[in-house]
Design an enzyme around this catalytic site. Structure first.
Site, PDB file in Angstrom:
ATOM      1  N   LEU A 128       6.010  -0.922   6.647  1.00 56.28           N
ATOM      2  CA  LEU A 128       5.680  -2.178   7.710  1.00 56.28           C
ATOM      3  C   LEU A 128       4.580  -2.900   7.206  1.00 56.28           C
ATOM      4  CD1 LEU A 128       6.059  -3.751  10.217  1.00 56.28           C
ATOM      5  CD2 LEU A 128       4.311  -2.253  11.300  1.00 56.28           C
ATOM      6  N   TYR A 129       3.626  -2.487   6.482  1.00 55.38           N
ATOM      7  CA  TYR A 129       2.423  -3.011   5.729  1.00 55.38           C
ATOM      8  C   TYR A 129       3.282  -3.999   4.983  1.00 55.38           C
ATOM      9  CZ  TYR A 129      -1.234  -3.944   2.380  1.00 55.38           C
ATOM     10  OH  TYR A 129      -1.789  -4.508   1.446  1.00 55.38           O
ATOM     11  N   ALA A 130       4.079  -3.329   3.781  1.00 52.67           N
ATOM     12  CA  ALA A 130       4.602  -4.214   2.874  1.00 52.67           C
ATOM     13  C   ALA A 130       5.581  -5.469   3.474  1.00 52.67           C
ATOM     14  CB  ALA A 130       5.588  -3.352   1.949  1.00 52.67           C
ATOM     15  N   THR A 174       5.099  -7.040   5.926  1.00 59.51           N
ATOM     16  CA  THR A 174       4.056  -8.032   6.695  1.00 59.51           C
ATOM     17  C   THR A 174       3.629  -8.820   5.420  1.00 59.51           C
ATOM     18  OG1 THR A 174       2.033  -6.758   6.799  1.00 59.51           O
ATOM     19  CG2 THR A 174       3.300  -7.079   8.905  1.00 59.51           C
TER      20      THR A 174
END
Length: 435
Positions: A246-248, A250
């Site tokens: 999810l970090y990637a 965003t």
């Protein structure tokens, strides 16, 4: 004072660099409509999943965000404005005036110090959240204040505060580093990533496009955007539509948002894809940092391996080299072309890899730490979990070298030696808690 010396030795990047047209920009424009539609659907999906899936989810996310973000209770007044203006004062010929978000963070501290040291005007902004030990951020704040950099305590989601800062100072540049970091934490608190990395970025861009003159923007994307891409080394032209976390996702969403604001409002925007940054004053959630802590405490450390005993490697990049890239991006950023929220012509849009170009197996990282700490590590070999981590990262930096003059010079052995020296000085051989 010994632990404070390192920051003064960060090399700055002198001079300006000639801008050359990049074929990357033409490719992005060619496919812009399709990408905007695709990532718009991604944004809607993220918001739906993380904020509307159930009443309990909304309650939990909201309470966690309020705990992790320090809301601005009050600001303004002559004393407050005087501190900001003093910090923003340019003291060198042809200097720039920069608002650095996430200034009390790892990269933010080093970049702010480097800019201030060469005579630029610098004002920091940070919410001092507790994703990791806030006392480390406070120590960085004290370090910067000694060099004349004032950090405003506030959140990038506080639009009124952002507008007020631009009323007090006409910033020529924004170095946007504030974000929710970490790959694995997204499984615990996904809403914080949408809150900071998407909503926060939009707030910054909204304020920047409305002020006159508009500042040029340099912001931190991530090497994580390459996700499940198997072609190495990673090039800015490679596909980035298969995020592994999810970090990637965003951060990739942030790149598409940046494209939109550049296209509609004429904001000059440069994205920097950092590759595993390490060094003194680093983040405690990074492997090299907590490996050092746990080795000194005699605890086992996890060494991940991919399927079929595959090697897990990272393109570790020393903080001094990252600073050179950030400063080079600021120096070569062209002016935004909009005024009062209206575009008046094409604006610069770029993205660069900032890595070391030399991936190192994590097991080798541990071996180097063992020698530097003179302690044998208790290795616990484990399979690479499906939590967003990827097997390897490897940067192609030819574009950054050509356009920014970027050339990393610190190998992992040398960089870790400097980090360990700082760590032992700051934490006292592990006796002081390193959370």
């Amino acid at each position: 004072m010994s632990q404070m010396k390192h920051i003064d030795n960060i090399p700055s990047t002198p001079g300006k660099y000639k801008i050359e047209k990049s074929p990357y920009n033409r490719l992005r424009l060619q496919f812009s409509l399709t990408k905007i539609i695709f990532w718009s659907l991604v944004f809607v999906g993220l918001i739906f999943v993380f904020f509307y899936r159930s009443p309990n989810s909304v309650s939990n996310v909201s309470s966690d965000l309020s705990r992790r973000s320090l809301r601005t209770s009050s600001y303004g007044g002559p004393v407050w404005e005087k501190k900001i203006k003093s910090s923003a004062k340019i003291r060198s010929k042809n200097g720039i005036c920069v608002l650095v978000t996430g200034a009390a963070g790892f990269v933010g501290t080093h970049v702010s110090a480097a800019l201030k040291r060469r005579g630029d005007g610098v004002v920091g902004l940070d919410n001092f959240n507790d994703y990791y030990d806030p006392s480390l951020k406070r120590a960085r704040q004290e370090l910067l204040e000694r060099s004349g950099v004032y950090i405003v305590e506030g959140d990038i989601n506080d639009v009124a505060l952002l507008k007020k800062l631009f009323e007090v100072v006409a910033f020529t540049h924004v170095m946007h580093l504030a974000a929710q970091a970490g790959v694995r934490y997204a499984m615990e608190n996904p809403g914080s990533y949408v809150h900071s990395n998407i909503a926060g970025l939009v707030n910054v861009l909204e304020v920047c496009k409305s002020v006159n003159p508009q500042p040029a923007i340099v912001w931190a994307s991530s090497s994580s955007v390459y996700g499940l891409n198997t072609k190495v080394p990673f090039s800015e032209r490679d596909r980035t539509d298969q995020p592994a976390s999810l970090y990637a996702a965003t951060k990739k969403a942030g790149e598409e948002i940046a494209h939109t604001y550049n296209h509609i409002y004429g904001l000059s925007i440069t994205g920097l894809r950092f590759f595993t940054v390490y060094g003194p004053w680093g983040r405690p959630d990074m492997a090299y940092f907590f490996f050092t802590r746990d080795i000194l405490k005699g605890k086992s450390i996890p060494i991940f391996e991919a399927a079929n005993h595959g090697t897990v490697a990272r393109d570790f990049t020393y903080i001094d080299d990252i600073v050179k890239g950030c400063v080079g991006a600021l120096d070569t950023a062209k002016k935004s072309t909009g005024s009062g929220g209206k575009k008046k012509g094409p604006a610069q849009l770029r993205v660069f890899n900032l890595g070391n170009t030399s991936p190192v197996p994590v097991s080798d990282l541990v071996s180097i730490l063992e020698k530097l700490l003179k302690v044998k590590a208790k290795r616990l070999v484990m399979k690479l979990p499906r939590n967003g981590d990827v097997q390897f990262t490897h940067a192609n930096i030819s574009s950054a070298h050509k356009e920014l003059g970027y050339k990393p010079t610190t190998d992992l052995q040398t960089g870790l030696k400097k980090f360990v020296r700082w760590y032992l000085s700051y934490y006292g051989n592990g006796k002081k808690s390193a959370q």
